[in-house]
Design an enzyme around this catalytic site. Structure first.
Site, PDB file in Angstrom:
ATOM      1  N   GLN A  83       0.907  -1.164   0.000  1.00  0.00           N
ATOM      2  CA  GLN A  83       0.000   0.000   0.000  1.00  0.00           C
ATOM      3  C   GLN A  83       0.941   1.208   0.000  1.00  0.00           C
ATOM      4  OE1 GLN A  83      -4.054  -1.367   1.601  1.00  0.00           O
ATOM      5  NE2 GLN A  83      -2.775  -1.190   3.419  1.00  0.00           N
ATOM      6  N   HIS A  94       6.319   4.036   6.129  1.00  0.00           N
ATOM      7  CA  HIS A  94       7.626   3.380   5.991  1.00  0.00           C
ATOM      8  C   HIS A  94       7.370   2.197   5.053  1.00  0.00           C
ATOM      9  CE1 HIS A  94      11.340   1.673   8.359  1.00  0.00           C
ATOM     10  NE2 HIS A  94      11.307   1.185   7.125  1.00  0.00           N
ATOM     11  N   HIS A  96       6.683  -0.982   3.225  1.00  0.00           N
ATOM     12  CA  HIS A  96       6.626  -2.371   3.699  1.00  0.00           C
ATOM     13  C   HIS A  96       5.787  -3.209   2.750  1.00  0.00           C
ATOM     14  CE1 HIS A  96       3.378  -0.078   5.596  1.00  0.00           C
ATOM     15  NE2 HIS A  96       2.650  -1.181   5.571  1.00  0.00           N
ATOM     16  N   HIS A  98       3.381  -6.507   2.306  1.00  0.00           N
ATOM     17  CA  HIS A  98       2.518  -7.466   2.999  1.00  0.00           C
ATOM     18  C   HIS A  98       2.666  -8.811   2.301  1.00  0.00           C
ATOM     19  CE1 HIS A  98      -0.118  -4.516   5.225  1.00  0.00           C
ATOM     20  NE2 HIS A  98       0.394  -3.726   4.308  1.00  0.00           N
TER      21      HIS A  98
HETATM   22  W1  AMW Z   1       0.093  -0.425   5.811  1.00  0.00           W
HETATM   23  O1  AMW Z   1      -1.385  -0.036   6.094  1.00  0.00           O
HETATM   24  O2  AMW Z   1       0.637   0.984   6.364  1.00  0.00           O
HETATM   25  O3  AMW Z   1       0.114  -1.019   4.288  1.00  0.00           O
HETATM   26  O4  AMW Z   1       0.140  -1.703   6.922  1.00  0.00           O
HETATM   27  C1  AMW Z   1       0.512  -1.528   8.260  1.00  0.00           C
HETATM   28  C2  AMW Z   1       0.622  -2.895   8.843  1.00  0.00           C
HETATM   29  O5  AMW Z   1       1.375  -2.780  10.035  1.00  0.00           O
HETATM   30  C3  AMW Z   1      -0.721  -3.516   9.220  1.00  0.00           C
HETATM   31  O6  AMW Z   1      -0.777  -4.827   8.700  1.00  0.00           O
HETATM   32  C4  AMW Z   1      -0.687  -3.503  10.732  1.00  0.00           C
HETATM   33  O7  AMW Z   1      -1.405  -4.572  11.284  1.00  0.00           O
HETATM   34  C5  AMW Z   1       0.787  -3.581  11.010  1.00  0.00           C
HETATM   35  N1  AMW Z   1       1.225  -3.025  12.283  1.00  0.00           N
HETATM   36  C6  AMW Z   1       0.846  -1.876  12.862  1.00  0.00           C
HETATM   37  N2  AMW Z   1       1.504  -1.683  14.032  1.00  0.00           N
HETATM   38  C7  AMW Z   1       2.343  -2.741  14.168  1.00  0.00           C
HETATM   39  C8  AMW Z   1       3.299  -3.126  15.162  1.00  0.00           C
HETATM   40  N3  AMW Z   1       3.541  -2.406  16.256  1.00  0.00           N
HETATM   41  N4  AMW Z   1       3.954  -4.294  14.997  1.00  0.00           N
HETATM   42  C9  AMW Z   1       3.731  -5.063  13.896  1.00  0.00           C
HETATM   43  N5  AMW Z   1       2.855  -4.748  12.931  1.00  0.00           N
HETATM   44  C10 AMW Z   1       2.165  -3.604  13.056  1.00  0.00           C
END
Ligand code: AMW
Length: 154
Positions: A83, A94, A96, A98
């Site tokens: 995303q 940041h 990442h 999935h």
């Molecule tokens: W992104 O929406 O910004 O594409 O996805 C953020 C992801 O980070 C989500 O899947 C969410 O569940 C995960 N997430 C948020 N906070 C944490 C954390 N402290 N540790 C691990 N994963 C996290």
């Protein structure tokens, strides 16, 4: 060693694999068991902010982890998604990736996964996992890499 993930700190106990410029860790609110994340070490906000070396390293780590996640979580396929930006559902600024284990007939069929990826984290009725729940999963995955992957880096 812990790592920064946007405004969040990911403790070493939740990180199960590292490469030169990236790291893989378990999710605090996975959409299905085995939904893990792979991030760049450097806190780049958007995909386009990564250097070519970081892109290559990030996707090599995704490539290395993919078969392990598929096997460990008894999946037959994977969704690999980014995303990239707030309007695409990014909540943590940041970069990442999935990595989501998939199987025939799972509830994420018909591209529902993309809606779920965008909304799941914000649902207050779905609980965030505890540190110990996450550590158990990361320890299990870490051991797998230590035993089965010569390239594993702590
Ligand atoms: W992104 O929406 O910004 O594409 O996805 C953020 C992801 O980070 C989500 O899947 C969410 O569940 C995960 N997430 C948020 N906070 C944490 C954390 N402290 N540790 C691990 N994963 C996290």
């Amino acid at each position: 060693m812990s790592s920064k993930f946007g405004h969040v700190v990911i403790t070493s106990s939740c990180i199960f694999c590292r490469s030169a410029l990236s790291y893989a860790f378990v999710n605090k609110k996975p959409i299905v068991p085995g939904h893990v994340l792979i991030a760049s070490d450097r806190e780049a906000r958007r995909f386009q902010d990564l250097t070519p070396e970081e892109v290559s390293d990030l996707f090599k780590l995704v490539h290395r982890i993919s078969p392990v996640i598929e096997k460990v979580f008894s999946a037959s396929a994977l969704t690999i998604a980014i995303q990239d930006g707030k309007d695409a559902g990014q909540t943590i600024e940041h970069v990442h990736v999935h990595l989501v284990p998939r199987k025939a007939g799972d509830p994420l069929q018909d591209d529902r996964i993309y809606e779920v990826l965008q909304t799941h984290e914000k649902k207050e009725d779905i609980k965030w996992r505890t540190d110990s729940e996450m550590e158990i999963e990361a320890t299990m995955l870490k051991a797998y890499f230590e035993e089965n992957d010569d390239e594993y880096q702590q």
